[in-house]
Design an enzyme around this catalytic site. Structure first.
Site, PDB file in Angstrom:
ATOM      1  N   ASP A   1       0.863  -1.190   0.000  1.00  0.00           N
ATOM      2  CA  ASP A   1       0.000   0.000   0.000  1.00  0.00           C
ATOM      3  C   ASP A   1       0.892   1.231   0.000  1.00  0.00           C
ATOM      4  O   ASP A   1       1.394   1.630   1.055  1.00  0.00           O
ATOM      5  CB  ASP A   1      -0.871   0.042   1.261  1.00  0.00           C
ATOM      6  CG  ASP A   1      -2.100  -0.837   1.164  1.00  0.00           C
ATOM      7  OD1 ASP A   1      -2.899  -0.620   0.254  1.00  0.00           O
ATOM      8  OD2 ASP A   1      -2.246  -1.735   2.009  1.00  0.00           O
TER       9      ASP A   1
ATOM     10  N   ARG B   1       4.132   3.396   3.050  1.00  0.00           N
ATOM     11  CA  ARG B   1       4.865   2.254   3.600  1.00  0.00           C
ATOM     12  C   ARG B   1       6.364   2.319   3.278  1.00  0.00           C
ATOM     13  O   ARG B   1       7.177   1.831   4.034  1.00  0.00           O
ATOM     14  CB  ARG B   1       4.310   0.943   3.029  1.00  0.00           C
ATOM     15  CG  ARG B   1       2.791   0.796   3.136  1.00  0.00           C
ATOM     16  CD  ARG B   1       2.322   0.632   4.568  1.00  0.00           C
ATOM     17  NE  ARG B   1       0.897   0.369   4.647  1.00  0.00           N
ATOM     18  CZ  ARG B   1       0.002   1.198   5.172  1.00  0.00           C
ATOM     19  NH1 ARG B   1       0.387   2.366   5.662  1.00  0.00           N
ATOM     20  NH2 ARG B   1      -1.280   0.878   5.203  1.00  0.00           N
TER      21      ARG B   1
ATOM     22  N   ARG C   1      -7.626  10.196   1.687  1.00  0.00           N
ATOM     23  CA  ARG C   1      -7.159   9.202   0.709  1.00  0.00           C
ATOM     24  C   ARG C   1      -7.911   9.334  -0.612  1.00  0.00           C
ATOM     25  O   ARG C   1      -7.514   8.737  -1.616  1.00  0.00           O
ATOM     26  CB  ARG C   1      -7.338   7.802   1.269  1.00  0.00           C
ATOM     27  CG  ARG C   1      -6.593   7.555   2.568  1.00  0.00           C
ATOM     28  CD  ARG C   1      -7.025   6.258   3.229  1.00  0.00           C
ATOM     29  NE  ARG C   1      -6.637   5.103   2.450  1.00  0.00           N
ATOM     30  CZ  ARG C   1      -7.104   3.873   2.662  1.00  0.00           C
ATOM     31  NH1 ARG C   1      -8.017   3.656   3.616  1.00  0.00           N
ATOM     32  NH2 ARG C   1      -6.693   2.866   1.931  1.00  0.00           N
TER      33      ARG C   1
ATOM     34  N   LYS D   1      -8.945   1.063  -6.142  1.00  0.00           N
ATOM     35  CA  LYS D   1      -9.679   0.515  -5.002  1.00  0.00           C
ATOM     36  C   LYS D   1     -10.613   1.593  -4.440  1.00  0.00           C
ATOM     37  O   LYS D   1     -10.440   2.781  -4.745  1.00  0.00           O
ATOM     38  CB  LYS D   1      -8.715   0.002  -3.932  1.00  0.00           C
ATOM     39  CG  LYS D   1      -7.802   1.084  -3.309  1.00  0.00           C
ATOM     40  CD  LYS D   1      -6.782   0.483  -2.366  1.00  0.00           C
ATOM     41  CE  LYS D   1      -5.968   1.556  -1.678  1.00  0.00           C
ATOM     42  NZ  LYS D   1      -4.910   1.021  -0.818  1.00  0.00           N
ATOM     43  N   HIS D   2     -11.640   1.237  -3.658  1.00  0.00           N
ATOM     44  CA  HIS D   2     -12.079  -0.054  -3.136  1.00  0.00           C
ATOM     45  C   HIS D   2     -13.436  -0.342  -3.769  1.00  0.00           C
ATOM     46  O   HIS D   2     -14.441   0.243  -3.338  1.00  0.00           O
ATOM     47  CB  HIS D   2     -12.222  -0.018  -1.621  1.00  0.00           C
ATOM     48  CG  HIS D   2     -11.000   0.467  -0.878  1.00  0.00           C
ATOM     49  ND1 HIS D   2     -10.668   1.806  -0.751  1.00  0.00           N
ATOM     50  CD2 HIS D   2     -10.026  -0.225  -0.214  1.00  0.00           C
ATOM     51  CE1 HIS D   2      -9.555   1.915  -0.038  1.00  0.00           C
ATOM     52  NE2 HIS D   2      -9.147   0.700   0.306  1.00  0.00           N
TER      53      HIS D   2
ATOM     54  N   HIS E   1     -12.389  -2.464   8.284  1.00  0.00           N
ATOM     55  CA  HIS E   1     -11.515  -3.281   9.117  1.00  0.00           C
ATOM     56  C   HIS E   1     -12.271  -3.852  10.318  1.00  0.00           C
ATOM     57  O   HIS E   1     -11.886  -4.887  10.869  1.00  0.00           O
ATOM     58  CB  HIS E   1     -10.338  -2.451   9.646  1.00  0.00           C
ATOM     59  CG  HIS E   1      -9.341  -2.056   8.601  1.00  0.00           C
ATOM     60  ND1 HIS E   1      -9.489  -0.917   7.829  1.00  0.00           N
ATOM     61  CD2 HIS E   1      -8.189  -2.640   8.194  1.00  0.00           C
ATOM     62  CE1 HIS E   1      -8.462  -0.820   7.001  1.00  0.00           C
ATOM     63  NE2 HIS E   1      -7.657  -1.848   7.202  1.00  0.00           N
TER      64      HIS E   1
ATOM     65  N   ASP F   1      -9.354  -6.861  -0.893  1.00  0.00           N
ATOM     66  CA  ASP F   1      -8.769  -6.195   0.261  1.00  0.00           C
ATOM     67  C   ASP F   1      -8.437  -7.290   1.282  1.00  0.00           C
ATOM     68  O   ASP F   1      -8.865  -8.444   1.150  1.00  0.00           O
ATOM     69  CB  ASP F   1      -9.757  -5.179   0.838  1.00  0.00           C
ATOM     70  CG  ASP F   1      -9.071  -4.045   1.592  1.00  0.00           C
ATOM     71  OD1 ASP F   1      -7.879  -4.177   1.919  1.00  0.00           O
ATOM     72  OD2 ASP F   1      -9.745  -3.032   1.866  1.00  0.00           O
TER      73      ASP F   1
END
Length: 493
Positions: A77, A85, A148, A178-179, A191, A263
């Protein structure tokens, strides 16, 4: 090859393995992973929080070792902005995120920044980036998308989605939009549970699906499903496990022929009630090609998932030809990745974008040689962002962080006597303590400067106000330059 041929030649296990993308802890590939790569494991997903990315150099050595054992799709990601990251998890990203790029609204700049991020990924051996997020963020209280997203307007998001896909893939890295079918209208985090998208197909067509069509038209090599309940489409299932969403809507209605990635299946929105192995089976039946298992899903989860897929084929729930179809698509992606691509990192683009994104209301003060007190008010992040550093403290000689509890305003005002005061917020519209403290400070000190490093939804009416549209290191530097905390280009602080 017939179903019997596949069942009797061991092809089930081989094909199932090509669809899996587990993770592992640390910066060295464990023996079990190398063994699985030698047997044809389809992918590996890297996570900063599990220690996979201590430095670009170590990551390059890691991916080289993995490629010595197999041919995995190595994914990560790297959205820029708040979700980073590749080194940025420790220092903040040198690239602004999507909200800042949407505020600038220069698709060529977006393309340039994503090309630079792609070039950095290619240099360390990552070939599949789980970006861009092309969600249309229509819910102010969205706890997981926010900055985002490129914005709340579908057409704007679409043009930047296309630019981001093009830039990433010009660097020889596969982009993953995404998503799907769109996480921007939700007010809970997938999540933790299954978010509801209360939209019929007509609304999806004119809002959520517009950027996905643009990404597909731009040649996106992958699309990631979201664990989203869209009742008019998914019939109560999360989209990741819905044949109607993946095969019916994405494959057939939108005509998408590339790789469909899930995901992370450890998320409660996908597997909370059924477990990862069963969620994997259902995702494959629905039409997914590559299964991201999650950051803490290692050898045991991989083996349990392989066993579940094999049992589903034997029981007739999952066609072996569905597995073959998935393998064919990931193989096609590997062939594309073997092509030549030439791009170089261009970090100047990141700072340029961050500077152009800042919006200022009111006249910025001078500090008369005395640095202001900078107060950063804590905000809860989300799991996707993680504990990435943010704020202006790297450029502020005197900075404090507070949670905005009772009494903080008086302590801040006492410390700021005789000098300027800057209060730094992050998504204040979602955090009552940030709003309360800021209001108290402005009541006593109307000259307080407010810096919002999330979405600028809540704005105190009387303040000098800066909106950065993100909390990346690049965004922070751009704000620090305007505030005179660091020399601006061509000038002095």
């Amino acid at each position: 090859m017939t179903t019997d041929d596949i069942a009797t030649t061991g092809e089930i296990t081989r094909l199932a393995r090509t669809a899996l993308s587990p993770s592992f802890p640390g910066a060295t590939a464990p023996g079990w992973l190398l063994d699985e790569l030698e047997r044809g494991l389809g992918g590996v997903t890297l996570f900063a929080l599990t220690g996979n990315v201590p430095s670009p150099e170590s990551l390059a050595a890691l991916t080289e070792r993995m490629r010595g054992a197999g041919a995995p799709l190595v994914s990560i990601d790297e959205e820029g902005g708040d979700v980073t990251r590749l080194g940025g998890h420790a220092t903040g990203s040198p690239y602004p995120g999507n909200a800042a790029l949407g505020a600038v609204d220069d698709p060529e700049l977006t393309r340039r920044i994503y090309r630079s991020m792609g070039a950095e990924l290619a240099e360390v051996g990552v070939n599949l980036n789980f970006a861009p997020s092309v969600d249309v963020n229509t819910a102010d209280d969205n706890p997981v998308i926010g900055t985002r997203s490129f914005g709340s307007d579908a057409a704007l998001v679409a043009r930047h989605a296309a630019a981001a896909v093009a830039g990433t893939q010009e660097a020889g890295v596969a982009a993953c939009a995404k998503h799907f079918p769109g996480h921007g209208a939700t007010v809970v985090d997938s999540h933790l549970t299954i978010p509801l998208v209360d939209a019929d197909l007509a609304l999806l067509d004119r809002r959520e699906l517009v950027p996905f069509r643009a990404a597909i038209d731009a040649g996106a090599r992958a699309v990631m499903t979201g664990h989203l309940n869209v009742p008019t489409v998914t019939e109560g299932l999360p989209a990741t496990l819905s044949h109607a969403a993946i095969t019916g809507l994405l494959r057939e209605r939108l005509g998408y022929g590339g790789v469909i990635v899930t995901d992370a299946l450890d998320m409660r929105g996908a597997s909370g009630a059924i477990g990862i192995p069963e969620a994997s089976v259902r995702a494959l039946i629905a039409g997914a090609d590559l299964l991201c298992l999650g950051p803490n899903e290692h050898a045991d989860t991989l083996r349990a998932t392989l066993a579940a897929v094999e049992a589903a084929v034997r029981d007739g729930r999952l066609s072996p030809h569905r597995l073959q179809d998935a393998a064919d698509r990931t193989d096609a992606l590997r062939r594309w990745l073997s092509g030549e691509a030439a791009a170089s990192p261009d970090r100047d683009a990141g700072l340029e974008g961050a500077r152009r994104a800042v919006r200022v209301t009111g006249a910025l003060p001078g500090w008369n040689g005395t640095p202001p007190l900078v107060v950063e008010v804590e905000s809860s992040g989300n799991i996707a962002v993680g504990p990435t550093p943010w704020g202006l403290h790297p450029w502020a000689p005197d900075a404090v962080r507070t949670d905005g509890t009772d009494g903080d305003a008086d302590r801040v005002l006492d410390r700021a006597k005789g000098r300027g005061l800057v209060v730094v917020l992050r998504d204040a519209h979602r955090h009552a303590a940030q709003r309360s403290l800021t209001t108290a400070l402005l009541t006593a000190r109307p000259d307080t400067v407010v810096v919002e490093m999330g979405l600028p939804v809540w704005r105190p009416g009387s303040a000098v106000y800066l909106a950065t549209y993100g909390a990346a290191a690049a965004n922070a530097q751009a704000a620090a330059e305007l505030l005179g905390l660091v020399p601006a280009p061509g000038g002095t602080a």
